[in-house]
Design an enzyme around this catalytic site. Sequence first.
Site, PDB file in Angstrom:
ATOM      1  N   HIS A  66       5.776   9.177 -27.142  1.00 24.24           N
ATOM      2  CA  HIS A  66       6.102   9.214 -26.055  1.00 24.24           C
ATOM      3  C   HIS A  66       7.281   9.906 -25.459  1.00 24.24           C
ATOM      4  O   HIS A  66       9.072  10.585 -25.541  1.00 24.24           O
ATOM      5  CB  HIS A  66       5.530   8.576 -24.078  1.00 24.24           C
ATOM      6  N   HIS A  95       3.268   0.303 -24.290  1.00 25.01           N
ATOM      7  CA  HIS A  95       4.476   0.484 -24.843  1.00 25.01           C
ATOM      8  C   HIS A  95       5.174  -0.902 -24.661  1.00 25.01           C
ATOM      9  O   HIS A  95       5.051  -0.988 -24.409  1.00 25.01           O
ATOM     10  CB  HIS A  95       4.883   1.556 -25.747  1.00 25.01           C
TER      11      HIS A  95
END
Length: 334
Positions: free
Chosen positions: A143, A193
Amino acid sequence: MGRVVFKTVEADIDAGTHDERLYDKALNSWRSKLRRWLIPLVRAETPYIAKLQSNIRTPVLDHYFLWTANLGTHTFFMIFLPILIWFDSSQMAKSIACMAAFGVFTSGFVKDLVCLPRPLSPPVHRLSMSSSTSLEYGFPSTHSTNSVSAALFMISLACESHSSDSPLRVICIIGAFVYAASIVFGRIYCGMHSLTDVVGGAILAYFLYWVQWTFRTEFNSIFTADTVIPVIVAIVICLSLVGLHVCFMGVLIGVFPGGWLCHHSDYCTMGQETLALTQSTMLVAAFVVLSKLVLGVATLFIWRIVVKKTCYFILPPIYRAFNLPHRKFEIGAR
């Protein structure tokens, strides 16, 4: 000889969290050493991410970062990239498509190279609309790679196309920054993350952006060349990489010949030049733009459904006939 079937793994174990001896045995020495050097960084961040969530999480922010995370998914790019191409008579859309493709490809390659886990849950709460995210490794963040590279490209394009005092330039820069910041910070906020993951993704994004921006003239020449040979070379390269990431390599295999044919077609070029509608009434222009969006997006989803059903019908007999190795698709690969 019996049919070759890959064994599935335990569904309740996240990617990258198996016994360390397994990775020492499966990876060669330098990959194993690199993983052992990086994994303490990821592990050390877990309690801080959990504390961050406990301090700032609200229902509004949960929904915001959960939905903005969709701006970095395959489905978003499946819709957004064609829209860029439909309304763009330049090569910007193809450049962003190429960056997104190689962003997914390179980040996925590095993920499988170092096999680092995501932040542990618990104590971190993972917010995601996908149930398969735990099946993927964490470093680097795909992302972050795609959002930062696209934002940098848009900022550079805005600075090149508009004067420093142009309001449109300021709007483009702010919009690109908000887009990238929302996704990058949202990855940490959603517990998907660590800071190490998003920094690694951002570094990779800058490299991809630099290559695409520096060599954009050479890249655009693939579509404007009188000969189709550069397109054939690009397709061959994509085919050689398709085994490593089928989805986006397939996208590029369509972008290169499609972009070349469109550039050499007066009808296609005219269809892209939507700004020419300014000579028409506002109502006609709005109708044409809306029609392109509705019919185009509907065609994308219909095509996706039809092709997927067709492949499920055609491919199983081929795999059985040639005894090709396969994995039961109910459980995703790790």
